[in-house]
Motif scaffolding. Structure first.
Motif, PDB file in Angstrom:
ATOM      1  N   MET A 127       0.840  -1.204   0.000  1.00 46.47           N
ATOM      2  CA  MET A 127       0.000   0.000   0.000  1.00 46.47           C
ATOM      3  C   MET A 127       0.872   1.250   0.000  1.00 46.47           C
ATOM      4  O   MET A 127       1.643   1.489   0.930  1.00 46.47           O
ATOM      5  CB  MET A 127      -0.927   0.020   1.214  1.00 46.47           C
ATOM      6  CG  MET A 127      -1.823   1.262   1.281  1.00 46.47           C
ATOM      7  SD  MET A 127      -3.055   1.173   2.602  1.00 46.47           S
ATOM      8  CE  MET A 127      -2.001   1.283   4.064  1.00 46.47           C
ATOM      9  N   LEU A 128       0.733   2.057  -1.039  1.00 44.79           N
ATOM     10  CA  LEU A 128       1.458   3.319  -1.125  1.00 44.79           C
ATOM     11  C   LEU A 128       0.610   4.424  -0.520  1.00 44.79           C
ATOM     12  O   LEU A 128      -0.578   4.558  -0.842  1.00 44.79           O
ATOM     13  CB  LEU A 128       1.793   3.640  -2.584  1.00 44.79           C
ATOM     14  CG  LEU A 128       3.054   2.984  -3.162  1.00 44.79           C
ATOM     15  CD1 LEU A 128       4.310   3.468  -2.431  1.00 44.79           C
ATOM     16  CD2 LEU A 128       2.972   1.461  -3.110  1.00 44.79           C
ATOM     17  N   VAL A 129       1.219   5.196   0.393  1.00 49.28           N
ATOM     18  CA  VAL A 129       0.508   6.278   1.063  1.00 49.28           C
ATOM     19  C   VAL A 129       1.240   7.591   0.814  1.00 49.28           C
ATOM     20  O   VAL A 129       2.462   7.623   0.650  1.00 49.28           O
ATOM     21  CB  VAL A 129       0.383   6.023   2.582  1.00 49.28           C
ATOM     22  CG1 VAL A 129      -0.546   4.861   2.866  1.00 49.28           C
ATOM     23  CG2 VAL A 129       1.749   5.770   3.213  1.00 49.28           C
ATOM     24  N   GLY A 130       0.482   8.668   0.776  1.00 47.64           N
ATOM     25  CA  GLY A 130       1.058   9.985   0.541  1.00 47.64           C
ATOM     26  C   GLY A 130      -0.039  10.997   0.292  1.00 47.64           C
ATOM     27  O   GLY A 130      -1.238  10.672   0.316  1.00 47.64           O
ATOM     28  N   GLY A 131       0.368  12.243   0.071  1.00 49.25           N
ATOM     29  CA  GLY A 131      -0.572  13.316  -0.176  1.00 49.25           C
ATOM     30  C   GLY A 131      -0.899  13.473  -1.647  1.00 49.25           C
ATOM     31  O   GLY A 131      -0.398  12.728  -2.498  1.00 49.25           O
ATOM     32  N   PRO A 132      -1.737  14.461  -1.971  1.00 49.66           N
ATOM     33  CA  PRO A 132      -2.193  14.638  -3.358  1.00 49.66           C
ATOM     34  C   PRO A 132      -1.065  14.846  -4.366  1.00 49.66           C
ATOM     35  O   PRO A 132      -1.205  14.455  -5.526  1.00 49.66           O
ATOM     36  CB  PRO A 132      -3.076  15.889  -3.274  1.00 49.66           C
ATOM     37  CG  PRO A 132      -3.518  15.943  -1.847  1.00 49.66           C
ATOM     38  CD  PRO A 132      -2.372  15.419  -1.046  1.00 49.66           C
ATOM     39  N   GLY A 133       0.061  15.424  -3.949  1.00 46.33           N
ATOM     40  CA  GLY A 133       1.145  15.683  -4.887  1.00 46.33           C
ATOM     41  C   GLY A 133       2.220  14.619  -4.916  1.00 46.33           C
ATOM     42  O   GLY A 133       3.280  14.824  -5.524  1.00 46.33           O
ATOM     43  N   ASP A 134       1.956  13.477  -4.301  1.00 46.47           N
ATOM     44  CA  ASP A 134       3.004  12.464  -4.132  1.00 46.47           C
ATOM     45  C   ASP A 134       2.911  11.305  -5.115  1.00 46.47           C
ATOM     46  O   ASP A 134       3.559  10.264  -4.926  1.00 46.47           O
ATOM     47  CB  ASP A 134       2.967  11.917  -2.691  1.00 46.47           C
ATOM     48  CG  ASP A 134       3.266  12.998  -1.670  1.00 46.47           C
ATOM     49  OD1 ASP A 134       4.053  13.903  -1.987  1.00 46.47           O
ATOM     50  OD2 ASP A 134       2.709  12.935  -0.558  1.00 46.47           O
ATOM     51  N   HIS A 135       2.128  11.457  -6.172  1.00 53.41           N
ATOM     52  CA  HIS A 135       2.001  10.367  -7.144  1.00 53.41           C
ATOM     53  C   HIS A 135       3.305  10.057  -7.878  1.00 53.41           C
ATOM     54  O   HIS A 135       3.637   8.868  -8.049  1.00 53.41           O
ATOM     55  CB  HIS A 135       0.877  10.688  -8.140  1.00 53.41           C
ATOM     56  CG  HIS A 135      -0.481  10.751  -7.520  1.00 53.41           C
ATOM     57  ND1 HIS A 135      -1.221   9.626  -7.226  1.00 53.41           N
ATOM     58  CD2 HIS A 135      -1.218  11.807  -7.106  1.00 53.41           C
ATOM     59  CE1 HIS A 135      -2.367   9.975  -6.674  1.00 53.41           C
ATOM     60  NE2 HIS A 135      -2.396  11.299  -6.585  1.00 53.41           N
ATOM     61  N   PRO A 136       4.085  11.043  -8.307  1.00 57.41           N
ATOM     62  CA  PRO A 136       5.321  10.700  -9.027  1.00 57.41           C
ATOM     63  C   PRO A 136       6.286   9.834  -8.231  1.00 57.41           C
ATOM     64  O   PRO A 136       6.755   8.807  -8.764  1.00 57.41           O
ATOM     65  CB  PRO A 136       5.908  12.072  -9.375  1.00 57.41           C
ATOM     66  CG  PRO A 136       4.717  12.965  -9.488  1.00 57.41           C
ATOM     67  CD  PRO A 136       3.805  12.506  -8.393  1.00 57.41           C
ATOM     68  N   PRO A 137       6.620  10.157  -6.963  1.00 54.76           N
ATOM     69  CA  PRO A 137       7.549   9.282  -6.250  1.00 54.76           C
ATOM     70  C   PRO A 137       6.951   7.925  -5.898  1.00 54.76           C
ATOM     71  O   PRO A 137       7.690   6.967  -5.674  1.00 54.76           O
ATOM     72  CB  PRO A 137       7.900  10.074  -4.981  1.00 54.76           C
ATOM     73  CG  PRO A 137       6.807  11.058  -4.809  1.00 54.76           C
ATOM     74  CD  PRO A 137       6.345  11.391  -6.188  1.00 54.76           C
ATOM     75  N   ALA A 138       5.618   7.830  -5.870  1.00 54.11           N
ATOM     76  CA  ALA A 138       4.983   6.543  -5.553  1.00 54.11           C
ATOM     77  C   ALA A 138       4.824   5.651  -6.772  1.00 54.11           C
ATOM     78  O   ALA A 138       4.644   4.434  -6.641  1.00 54.11           O
ATOM     79  CB  ALA A 138       3.615   6.785  -4.920  1.00 54.11           C
ATOM     80  N   ALA A 139       4.912   6.234  -7.962  1.00 58.46           N
ATOM     81  CA  ALA A 139       4.598   5.489  -9.186  1.00 58.46           C
ATOM     82  C   ALA A 139       5.466   4.257  -9.407  1.00 58.46           C
ATOM     83  O   ALA A 139       4.934   3.181  -9.748  1.00 58.46           O
ATOM     84  CB  ALA A 139       4.677   6.431 -10.394  1.00 58.46           C
ATOM     85  N   PRO A 140       6.803   4.312  -9.218  1.00 53.85           N
ATOM     86  CA  PRO A 140       7.596   3.103  -9.454  1.00 53.85           C
ATOM     87  C   PRO A 140       7.219   1.943  -8.528  1.00 53.85           C
ATOM     88  O   PRO A 140       7.181   0.783  -8.971  1.00 53.85           O
ATOM     89  CB  PRO A 140       9.035   3.567  -9.209  1.00 53.85           C
ATOM     90  CG  PRO A 140       9.015   5.032  -9.489  1.00 53.85           C
ATOM     91  CD  PRO A 140       7.682   5.486  -8.980  1.00 53.85           C
ATOM     92  N   ALA A 141       6.936   2.239  -7.276  1.00 55.85           N
ATOM     93  CA  ALA A 141       6.572   1.177  -6.340  1.00 55.85           C
ATOM     94  C   ALA A 141       5.206   0.595  -6.687  1.00 55.85           C
ATOM     95  O   ALA A 141       5.002  -0.629  -6.623  1.00 55.85           O
ATOM     96  CB  ALA A 141       6.581   1.706  -4.904  1.00 55.85           C
ATOM     97  N   LEU A 142       4.265   1.445  -7.070  1.00 57.38           N
ATOM     98  CA  LEU A 142       2.946   0.943  -7.462  1.00 57.38           C
ATOM     99  C   LEU A 142       3.045   0.084  -8.719  1.00 57.38           C
ATOM    100  O   LEU A 142       2.389  -0.966  -8.820  1.00 57.38           O
ATOM    101  CB  LEU A 142       1.985   2.108  -7.704  1.00 57.38           C
ATOM    102  CG  LEU A 142       1.217   2.638  -6.497  1.00 57.38           C
ATOM    103  CD1 LEU A 142       0.432   3.878  -6.879  1.00 57.38           C
ATOM    104  CD2 LEU A 142       0.295   1.565  -5.920  1.00 57.38           C
TER     105      LEU A 142
END
Length: 327
Positions: free
Chosen positions: A205-220
């Protein structure tokens, strides 16, 4: 009768100026419980930044929250002063050490002093501010609304056919320079964890705020059908509720790392050129891994290898999952 006794008997009016950042707000969250101990039946007004404000909506004794978003030329302080100057306060507690605490009428003042920051964890400094007889450990007040918001996101993704295994929460974000482990390494970490028998069937489960999609993208992307996307899906209290449902948490030195530790989820914090021995996650179910493990010495967070974080994640699992299950 002392000022404290008089205020306690009538229900003290307390103004609590909370830290502005999420992590600092978590670290100082024990103040709420201490207010209620020192001034029973207190009527607390909390002044808080927008992101951490939800922490206080269900906190005991809190009857009002004033959201203080930063403005140009420190205009937010003038707006706050205008909100709180109209009435006297029995107690003013200012964790920001601002002039505000001295510019309103108050019987008791507790004003933060940066001179107290002498190489001890900030929880200890906050405890000194409150003149508490013990350390004021962080505490979250996760309400039914936050749990329902988290469940609405998580349960819909758990039912997608990828299985209902345990969840490891990952927070690949930090909003201060030098604290963010490279995004591609989060993807590599997920690949290694997926191949590890201890994590067979686990969800990521990737967690973060509205602007955190780019750093979460590789893990997702690496998690594939075993991923759960909780990035930008709710406020900080909903994120706390989601993290509390996880069996483990791994994240950069960030507000979410402190949230995870306060929620009681076994937590691994990743550190680069910051003082992990002072600012690491607080509590007995926590660990840190740093690019330089020697106190007083630092290295860029880029020096922290995927293998080192993977090994630390296995240690976290074995300490708090394997020990419970015998796995």
């Amino acid at each position: 009768m002392s000022d404290n006794q008089q205020a306690s008997a009538s229900g003290a009016r307390v103004l609590f100026v909370s830290p502005n950042r999420i992590g600092d707000s978590v670290i100082a969250s024990g103040i709420v419980r201490e207010i209620n101990r020192q001034w029973p039946n207190a009527r607390i007004t909390v002044a808080a930044g927008g992101p951490p404000a939800p922490f206080f909506r269900s906190a005991p004794g809190v009857e009002r929250i004033i959201v203080v978003n930063k403005g140009k030329w420190a205009s937010h302080w003038f707006r706050l002063w205008a909100e709180v100057v109209k009435q006297p306060w029995d107690v003013v507690i200012d964790t920001r050490g601002s002039a505000l605490g001295w510019l309103v009428r108050a019987g008791t003042r507790r004003i933060y002093n940066r001179g107290w920051e002498t190489g001890v964890p900030k929880v200890e400094v906050v405890s000194r501010l409150m003149q508490a007889p013990h350390s004021l450990e962080p505490e979250l007040y996760i309400d039914d609304r936050a749990q329902a918001e988290a469940a609405a996101v998580i349960d819909s993704q758990l039912a997608d056919g990828a299985g209902l295994g345990p969840i490891i929460a990952l927070a690949p974000i930090a909003h201060q320079k030098g604290k963010s482990w490279p995004a591609d390494r989060w993807g590599a970490l997920v690949e290694m964890l997926k191949a590890e028998p201890r994590f067979d069937g686990w969800r990521f489960m990737l967690v973060g705020g509205p602007g955190d999609h780019p750093p979460a993208a590789p893990a997702l992307a690496a998690a594939g059908e075993r991923g759960i996307d909780f990035v930008g899906k709710g406020d900080i209290l909903a994120s706390a509720a989601a993290i509390r449902r996880a069996a483990l948490f791994v994240g950069n030195d960030s507000g979410l790392m402190h949230v995870a530790a306060a929620a009681g989820t076994p937590t691994l914090g990743l550190f680069g050129p910051t003082e992990w021995w002072l600012y690491g996650p607080r509590g007995p179910r926590t660990r840190t891994v740093a690019s330089n493990q020697t106190r007083g010495e630092f290295a860029p967070i880029e020096d922290l290898t995927v293998e080192a974080v993977f090994a630390a994640a296995l240690d976290l699992h074995d300490a708090f999952i394997g020990a419970e299950t015998g796995a």
